[in-house]
Design an enzyme around this catalytic site. Sequence first.
Site, PDB file in Angstrom:
ATOM      1  N   TYR A  94       0.885  -1.230   0.091  1.00 32.68           N
ATOM      2  CA  TYR A  94       0.040   0.005  -0.184  1.00 32.68           C
ATOM      3  C   TYR A  94       0.880   1.384   0.001  1.00 32.68           C
ATOM      4  O   TYR A  94       0.554   2.332   0.403  1.00 32.68           O
ATOM      5  CB  TYR A  94      -1.041   0.020   1.031  1.00 32.68           C
ATOM      6  CG  TYR A  94      -2.128  -1.143   1.086  1.00 32.68           C
ATOM      7  CD1 TYR A  94      -3.014  -1.028  -0.063  1.00 32.68           C
ATOM      8  CD2 TYR A  94      -2.299  -2.076   2.182  1.00 32.68           C
ATOM      9  CE1 TYR A  94      -3.838  -1.889  -0.079  1.00 32.68           C
ATOM     10  CE2 TYR A  94      -3.312  -2.877   1.986  1.00 32.68           C
ATOM     11  CZ  TYR A  94      -4.179  -2.889   0.910  1.00 32.68           C
ATOM     12  OH  TYR A  94      -5.275  -3.690   0.946  1.00 32.68           O
ATOM     13  N   TYR A 472     -10.900  -0.353  -0.896  1.00 35.20           N
ATOM     14  CA  TYR A 472     -11.161   0.074   0.641  1.00 35.20           C
ATOM     15  C   TYR A 472      -9.868   0.660   0.892  1.00 35.20           C
ATOM     16  O   TYR A 472      -9.907   1.376   2.185  1.00 35.20           O
ATOM     17  CB  TYR A 472     -11.618  -0.974   1.299  1.00 35.20           C
ATOM     18  CG  TYR A 472     -10.560  -2.021   1.839  1.00 35.20           C
ATOM     19  CD1 TYR A 472     -10.258  -1.899   3.068  1.00 35.20           C
ATOM     20  CD2 TYR A 472     -10.256  -2.934   0.982  1.00 35.20           C
ATOM     21  CE1 TYR A 472      -9.461  -2.763   3.690  1.00 35.20           C
ATOM     22  CE2 TYR A 472      -9.346  -4.022   1.552  1.00 35.20           C
ATOM     23  CZ  TYR A 472      -8.970  -3.842   3.123  1.00 35.20           C
ATOM     24  OH  TYR A 472      -8.178  -4.751   3.406  1.00 35.20           O
ATOM     25  N   ARG A 473      -8.707   0.251   0.247  1.00 32.18           N
ATOM     26  CA  ARG A 473      -7.454   0.888   0.609  1.00 32.18           C
ATOM     27  C   ARG A 473      -6.717   0.827  -0.684  1.00 32.18           C
ATOM     28  O   ARG A 473      -6.899   0.262  -1.746  1.00 32.18           O
ATOM     29  CB  ARG A 473      -6.669   0.016   1.574  1.00 32.18           C
ATOM     30  CG  ARG A 473      -7.367  -0.241   3.197  1.00 32.18           C
ATOM     31  CD  ARG A 473      -6.344  -1.128   3.762  1.00 32.18           C
ATOM     32  NE  ARG A 473      -5.004  -0.653   4.339  1.00 32.18           N
ATOM     33  CZ  ARG A 473      -4.358  -1.567   4.999  1.00 32.18           C
ATOM     34  NH1 ARG A 473      -4.659  -2.662   5.349  1.00 32.18           N
ATOM     35  NH2 ARG A 473      -3.080  -1.075   5.320  1.00 32.18           N
TER      36      ARG A 473
END
Length: 516
Positions: A94, A472-473
Amino acid sequence: MKSKYLALPKGVDEAQFDAAIAEFAAALGAGQVLTSIEHLTPYTKIMMAVETTDHTPSAVLLATSVEQVQAVVRICNQYRIPVWTISTGRNFGYGSAAPVERGQVVLDLHRMNKILHVDPDLCTALVEPGVTYQQLYDYIEERQLPLMLSFSAPSAIAGPLGNTMDRGVGYTPYGEHFLMQCGMEVVLANGDVLRTGMGSVKGDKAWQVFKWGYGPTLDGMFTQSNFGICTKMGFWLMPKPPVFKPFSIRYDHDADIANIVELLRPLRIAQIIPNAVVIAGTLWEAGGANVRRSDYYNGGGVTPDSVIEAIRRDKGLGAWNVYAALYGTPEQVEVNWKIVTDVIAKSGKGTILTEEDVGGTQPFKYRAELMSGVPNLQEFGLYNWRGGGGSMWFAPVSQARGSECEHQVELATAILNKHGLDYVGEFIVGWRDMHHVIDVLFDRNNPEERRLAHQCFSELLDEFERHGYAVYRVNTAFQERVANIYGPVKRNVERTLKRALDPNGILSPGKSGIRI
């Protein structure tokens, strides 16, 4: 003239930054303010398909107390310096620890690593940002406390505060981590310290047991945002059950995904299976078991189906590999096990495997550890699949419906293969939702492959949005893009909050696409 710094904050010249660095050193100690290339290099490591220089910090600040965090925000306000906050500082897949924009100062809280309290009766914990899951696990084990952790994978070097603040998920019945959070301490941009829930009441002892307090519940607004810096977090721990029974169900065909989800959803909603079920594809499990693509295939582009079939045969993997567990008393587990096995038998598909069958082998052993709260680093094996250090997690959410999951797999596979990349994915089954995690793996050392991976990720976002799906991320290179998917009203509300709480825009500007 070339600057003495690797980068400078936007709008700040070298003389101003010199003055700010001097004040940071006075507040934190000279050894806590890092500006050399030697010290900053670990914070420039990224796995995204973008240039490293786009995410180079100007300095790293190592705070060890709430008072030091308050001093940092005071100085940042004075000099208008943007500060990117990290806790245990990994965030692989991420965006890693690097800031969202070049020149931001990194505030690293990993030295704030005190386990402040663990209550074995109420099953609660209160920790600082730098506490890792391994550290907390060791604390619990050394004291023989009857408690169990829930964490993401890989877990040992991650921490509960950072993972919860980014709304990560785990693999136990307590796997919805933000749901299990209870009480935050947050340093605001003006230096004030806010305690959410019951924490603002002097002398109150219910901070880690009652979420809501009085008035608006504010905890959620600090997750995946840049409205404050979380310096303490409380959360609930699961009592260690008398019986833990992990199991796997192996499915042979890619098309089985729809049937799997339809079978599992009622069992999850009814809490017959109480934990977050994983449905992992072949290559996800192969990578996690340290299989390298080069062991089987040295060609370019997409891995051929014949190679994937060979891996399945050699490693005892299915097209889809389901992992779940039962928890409770012997009587509870016996009853629920009969329900699960009857449902699978009636379906006529899937091979059930237990510890007695494959308990000592990988990846079953690794999955059982995740579901029983034993931290490890096994999933880093994914990065060896293709090699080259490139990884971006694409994580769309859908309803827990077989047709939805089948559609997502087909859509993602087509886009990945178009760009010469493999589908490496798994589903994590919540109560009613599916987190579909796809690791876009590529060789970062290959400029052409990096270009294709960036195009691929962009197309995944575009096409999934067109079909009504959002992630969602997301990694830091695409946070602005994802924020746009959620629409102008939400973005305007976030900007309004940002301007009110952080009028100088110093706290992690660009995080989740939020700016003043």
